[in-house]
Enzyme design. Structure first.
Site, PDB file in Angstrom:
ATOM      1  N   SER A  17       0.583  -1.186  -0.130  1.00 20.15           N
ATOM      2  CA  SER A  17      -0.229   0.096   0.081  1.00 20.15           C
ATOM      3  C   SER A  17       0.432   1.316   0.134  1.00 20.15           C
ATOM      4  O   SER A  17       1.863   1.728  -1.197  1.00 20.15           O
ATOM      5  CB  SER A  17      -0.442  -0.020   1.048  1.00 20.15           C
ATOM      6  OG  SER A  17      -1.958   0.935   1.080  1.00 20.15           O
ATOM      7  N   THR A  18       1.190   1.872   1.052  1.00 24.02           N
ATOM      8  CA  THR A  18       1.802   3.364   1.142  1.00 24.02           C
ATOM      9  C   THR A  18       3.097   2.909   0.715  1.00 24.02           C
ATOM     10  O   THR A  18       3.215   2.111   2.279  1.00 24.02           O
ATOM     11  CB  THR A  18       1.350   4.183   2.664  1.00 24.02           C
ATOM     12  OG1 THR A  18      -0.037   3.784   2.593  1.00 24.02           O
ATOM     13  CG2 THR A  18       1.828   5.588   2.711  1.00 24.02           C
ATOM     14  N   HIS A  44      -2.390  -1.501  -3.083  1.00 17.59           N
ATOM     15  CA  HIS A  44      -3.014  -0.031  -3.142  1.00 17.59           C
ATOM     16  C   HIS A  44      -3.629   1.167  -3.954  1.00 17.59           C
ATOM     17  O   HIS A  44      -2.417   1.913  -3.422  1.00 17.59           O
ATOM     18  CB  HIS A  44      -3.750   0.000  -2.160  1.00 17.59           C
ATOM     19  CG  HIS A  44      -4.372  -1.216  -0.913  1.00 17.59           C
ATOM     20  ND1 HIS A  44      -3.292  -1.037   0.845  1.00 17.59           N
ATOM     21  CD2 HIS A  44      -4.860  -2.943  -1.436  1.00 17.59           C
ATOM     22  CE1 HIS A  44      -4.283  -2.429   1.054  1.00 17.59           C
ATOM     23  NE2 HIS A  44      -4.436  -3.504  -0.659  1.00 17.59           N
ATOM     24  N   MET A 137      -0.256   1.159   5.066  1.00 17.90           N
ATOM     25  CA  MET A 137      -1.191   1.506   5.791  1.00 17.90           C
ATOM     26  C   MET A 137      -2.176   0.112   6.359  1.00 17.90           C
ATOM     27  O   MET A 137      -2.516  -0.424   5.583  1.00 17.90           O
ATOM     28  CB  MET A 137      -2.150   2.764   5.834  1.00 17.90           C
ATOM     29  CG  MET A 137      -1.502   3.850   6.635  1.00 17.90           C
ATOM     30  SD  MET A 137      -2.493   4.891   7.047  1.00 17.90           S
ATOM     31  CE  MET A 137      -1.496   6.145   4.986  1.00 17.90           C
ATOM     32  N   ASP A 140      -4.376  -5.192   5.969  1.00 23.57           N
ATOM     33  CA  ASP A 140      -4.875  -6.361   4.753  1.00 23.57           C
ATOM     34  C   ASP A 140      -3.574  -7.476   4.281  1.00 23.57           C
ATOM     35  O   ASP A 140      -2.199  -6.569   4.131  1.00 23.57           O
ATOM     36  CB  ASP A 140      -4.450  -5.245   3.511  1.00 23.57           C
ATOM     37  CG  ASP A 140      -5.633  -6.459   2.240  1.00 23.57           C
ATOM     38  OD1 ASP A 140      -6.048  -7.460   2.663  1.00 23.57           O
ATOM     39  OD2 ASP A 140      -5.245  -5.799   1.200  1.00 23.57           O
TER      40      ASP A 140
END
Length: 192
Positions: A17-18, A44, A137, A140
């Site tokens: 993600s991030t 993401h 973050m 998941d």
């Protein structure tokens, strides 16, 4: 029959993600062509970004990389990026294991969710599965990583020091066999 026309006998899922685009841009180009594993990636990202991201990874890698499409055969030595807005899972057909995209409910506030992919990898590849949770973050990937480990597969997370955000790897770490810095992750995946 060429190597790339055969079916993958093992698969490694990668979640990010991030900070993930940079992390994946470091890992994917280091994966050599000819590995027996298929690599399935959940990053993401908003709509409209996953296809250019897959194309960018393909442009800097020897490994074939594409945005996944429904029904696509999962082949060894190839990487597939989940499209934004849909979950990526797998299904068995007469042709072999294929990508199965769906619009099931959002999970952990995201779609695609790594947990959906990882559980599907565990189901279809069992002990020949692997899962990697990178920077990001949220939570998941943790439940799916547990499913892969429970199936006898290999699991790893990015370490604290090299993560932009240590949320996803921290929560998933209890299900990880290994913790690696970003610059060692491709080598670890290659060894598995």
């Amino acid at each position: 029959m060429s190597f790339f026309s055969s079916h993958a006998r093992c698969a490694i899922g990668i979640a990010a993600s991030t900070g993930g685009p940079r992390a994946l841009s470091e890992i994917v180009p280091k994966l050599p062509v000819g590995l027996p594993s298929a690599f399935l990636i959940v990053q993401h990202m908003p709509h409209g970004f996953t296809k250019p991201f897959a194309e960018r990874l393909a442009s800097i890698s020897e490994l074939p990389v594409s945005e996944a499409h429904d029904g696509q055969i999962v082949r060894p030595g190839c990487a597939y990026v989940a499209p934004a807005g849909v979950h990526m899972a797998l299904r068995k057909t007469r042709e072999g294991v294929v990508v199965a995209l769906n619009e099931d409910d959002v999970l952990w506030g995201v779609r695609p969710a790594a947990d959906v992919l990882f559980r599907s990898i565990a189901e279809h590849f069992g002990a020949a599965s692997g899962g990697v949770v990178l920077t990001g973050m949220g939570r998941d990937g943790a439940d799916g990583l547990r499913a892969i480990r429970d199936a006898g597969g290999w699991t790893a997370v990015q370490d604290l020091e090299s993560s932009v955000v240590y949320g996803m790897p921290r929560i998933a770490s209890e299900h990880a066999d290994e913790h690696y810095p970003l610059d060692k992750m491709a080598e670890a995946a290659e060894a598995e």
